[in-house]
Motif scaffolding. Structure first.
Motif, mmCIF file in Angstrom:
data_model
loop_
_atom_site.group_PDB
_atom_site.id
_atom_site.type_symbol
_atom_site.label_atom_id
_atom_site.label_comp_id
_atom_site.label_asym_id
_atom_site.label_seq_id
_atom_site.Cartn_x
_atom_site.Cartn_y
_atom_site.Cartn_z
ATOM 1 N N GLN A 503 50.178 114.829 11.084
ATOM 2 C CA GLN A 503 49.353 114.764 9.889
ATOM 3 C C GLN A 503 48.661 116.113 9.755
ATOM 4 O O GLN A 503 48.268 116.717 10.748
ATOM 5 C CB GLN A 503 48.311 113.664 10.008
ATOM 6 C CG GLN A 503 47.448 113.508 8.754
ATOM 7 C CD GLN A 503 46.340 112.497 8.941
ATOM 8 O OE1 GLN A 503 45.486 112.650 9.804
ATOM 9 N NE2 GLN A 503 46.352 111.448 8.148
ATOM 10 N N LYS A 519 42.465 116.354 4.403
ATOM 11 C CA LYS A 519 43.669 115.607 4.736
ATOM 12 C C LYS A 519 44.467 115.338 3.466
ATOM 13 O O LYS A 519 43.900 114.908 2.450
ATOM 14 C CB LYS A 519 43.326 114.281 5.422
ATOM 15 C CG LYS A 519 42.869 114.434 6.853
ATOM 16 C CD LYS A 519 42.761 113.101 7.566
ATOM 17 C CE LYS A 519 41.585 112.293 7.064
ATOM 18 N NZ LYS A 519 41.367 111.078 7.885
ATOM 19 N N LYS A 524 52.957 113.749 5.894
ATOM 20 C CA LYS A 524 53.277 114.062 7.275
ATOM 21 C C LYS A 524 54.377 115.113 7.288
ATOM 22 O O LYS A 524 55.196 115.188 6.367
ATOM 23 C CB LYS A 524 53.749 112.816 8.026
ATOM 24 C CG LYS A 524 52.736 111.702 8.129
ATOM 25 C CD LYS A 524 53.330 110.516 8.873
ATOM 26 C CE LYS A 524 52.362 109.338 8.903
ATOM 27 N NZ LYS A 524 52.949 108.162 9.612
#
Length: 575
Positions: A503, A519, A524
């Protein structure tokens, strides 16, 4: 300071906020063990395990070790069982700890910001070569970590450490973990104050002290008087940061409640001035609050940061002053953010006319032979010694002007580069699946290969970009505070197969700006695709940035398609 290891409760000068449910706070009478860790510590103080290692387990072998010691109290001696080889990351979360245990140990040796002389470096080197299959890593906590340690060899290792003035005592466990100190303390020309005497006194008073051997969880300390904030104070439980009071002169501000892992929080600044000789008392006060009021019911909430977040910094200061220090602290503004890197890589003038030289291994990985060679280098050039850094680097101090080039060359021969590329200088990695029972992916070797590839693709990068690689969500390599933070997890490749992946966190920073990385939702990157992903993102940044714009600042405004690496822009050609 009240001693609340017993059931008596002293009078309280402040009104303490009470959580909605009992959280196992000793000072509020919540004494019953609430999880297996608390029960284990109640059954026997973990410091007592040292004698069992010396006189029983080392003589009878691995199979004689009590499981409560093996997976609990051994940590207070700096020992963790390492991961059994051959267990892939997809099984990490589904197996019991004893199934992951190998019959070998990682041993963590604390440096506590101390200057390592030739004798100490050679002792560390000999441990690596004689007992640890030549392994050694520099961690981002200024420790040396060995692997492949057998229980039968621990007494001999401890004897060598003792002779060199080193220790693995309380290097892990729910106690005062290794302290971070400025690698250039006492020599840097721009240092505000040397915190070394305070660290030495804290260690003398409070390490191996049963008043502080049973804390709710790990407890991390940093002390620096250098303006680069080279001990990452924003993410420690307790930090002392150099400041200059207009009337009282140099001293320390106090920051509390920092920490990363799955619930990252930056430390809160008390905005105080503490003189050097009162730092140990203040440390004991903060640690005492954590011991007495810290949450013990759930391990996931047992760090100081959760208590500070619930109380607020004003209440924390009030309790510290009234109940533990029994005096008011002097108020002043907290120091500004750093304006320079705190890794100290390169050649720098000391205030005494000599030089210190910071050098980078690759993601902290060295070996016993490197440490022995470093000891020989220190002796050959009559250097003051070496210190480890919080960025998996090391610094040699006291280099005479005439010897600078020779020492730089000698370091390079040992695999320690004082003039590294951006990627070697600014990439960190945790232990990873090679040895760690919590890890999901490989980190050290993957990072080594990544650095080599990025050096080919961006050989002359004109701005620093940090990359932190972590094998699991626990953020030992500070995933959330890098320009590019990579958290190990299982991902799906193009064919739908489960493979190692990451991640991505983008735009984090610490020191020059304290920011948690962004994030990207449902994003991914496979380990195999990591080189190309970072290449696309960095290429887009170089093409899209404005004059002087940092990578972190660009991330805030960049189109998400660029951050996902789905579109590669080409930089404008230089006229």
């Amino acid at each position: 300071m009240p001693d609340l290891r017993f059931d008596s409760q002293p009078p309280r000068a402040t009104e303490i906020p009470r959580p909605k449910r009992a959280e196992g706070q000793w000072s509020l009478g919540q004494r019953e063990p609430l999880n297996k860790n608390e029960q284990s510590k109640k059954d026997d103080d973990p410091l007592n395990v040292r004698d069992r290692i010396l006189y029983t387990y080392s003589k009878k072998g691995f199979d004689s070790i009590d499981p409560a010691d093996l997976r609990g109290r051994f940590r207070w001696m700096g020992l963790y069982t390492q991961r059994k080889p051959g267990i892939d990351g997809g099984r990490t979360g589904s197996m019991e700890e004893e199934e992951l245990d190998d019959r070998f140990f990682m041993m963590r040796v604390r440096s506590d910001g101390a200057l390592l002389n030739a004798k100490a470096l050679r002792a560390l080197g000999s441990i690596g070569t004689d007992f640890a299959r030549n392994s050694a890593d520099i961690s981002d906590r200024q420790n040396i970590q060995f692997h492949w340690i057998q229980i039968e060899d621990v007494p001999a290792i401890w004897e060598r450490l003792d002779e060199a003035g080193l220790s693995s005592l309380e290097a892990c466990g729910d106690g005062p973990r290794p302290f971070l100190g400025s690698p250039v303390a006492g020599v840097a020309a721009d240092e505000i104050i040397d915190g070394t005497p305070a660290l030495e006194e804290i260690k003398r008073r409070y390490l191996n002290n049963k008043d502080f051997s049973n804390l709710p969880r790990k407890f991390k300390t940093s002390v620096t008087g250098h303006p680069s904030l080279d001990t990452v104070p924003a993410i420690n439980d307790v930090s002392f940061v150099g400041v200059v009071h207009p009337e009282h002169g140099p001293g320390f501000d106090l920051w509390v409640g920092g920490g990363l892992s799955t619930n990252p929080m930056f430390a809160q600044k008390l905005g105080v001035w503490i003189p050097l000789d009162e730092v140990p008392d203040a440390w004991a006060g903060v640690t005492g609050i954590f011991r007495d009021y810290g949450y013990r019911r759930l391990r996931s909430k047992a760090r100081l940061k959760f208590l500070v977040a619930d109380w607020g910094v004003e209440k924390f200061r009030e309790v510290l002053e009234n109940e533990y220090l029994e005096k008011k602290l002097v108020s002043m503004d907290s120091p500004p953010v750093s304006t320079e890197s705190g890794d100290h890589v390169g050649v720098h003038a000391q205030k005494d006319g000599n030089f210190y030289i910071g050098a980078a291994p690759v993601v902290g990985r060295i070996n016993g032979e490197t440490l022995t060679g470093l000891g020989d280098l220190v002796e050959k050039f009559a250097l003051a010694g070496a210190r480890l850094t919080a960025q998996q680097k090391l610094v040699v101090l006291g280099v005479a002007p005439a010897d600078v080039d020779a020492v730089v060359a000698g370091l390079l021969e040992l695999g320690l580069d004082a003039k590294p590329s951006n990627w070697r200088r600014n990439t960190m990695a945790c232990t990873g699946i090679e040895y760690c029972k919590l890890a999901i992916v490989d980190t050290k070797e993957r990072s080594r290969a990544l650095i080599a590839e990025l050096e080919k693709r961006f050989p002359e990068l004109d701005t620093p970009i940090t990359v932190n690689v972590n094998g699991c969500p626990n953020a030992c390599a500070r995933t959330q505070t890098a320009d590019i933070g990579l958290k190990g997890m299982i991902a799906l490749d193009e064919d739908g197969n489960q493979v190692e992946g990451f991640q991505v966190h983008l735009g984090g920073g610490i020191g020059m700006h304290d920011t948690f990385g962004k994030k990207l939702r449902a994003h991914k990157v496979t380990s195999a695709g990591l080189d190309d992903y970072i290449t696309n993102v960095v290429t887009a940044y170089l093409a899209d940035r404005t004059d002087g714009e940092s990578f972190a600042a660009w991330v805030v405004r960049a189109d998400e398609v660029l951050l996902r690496g789905e579109k590669a822009l080409e930089p404008e050609p230089v006229a």
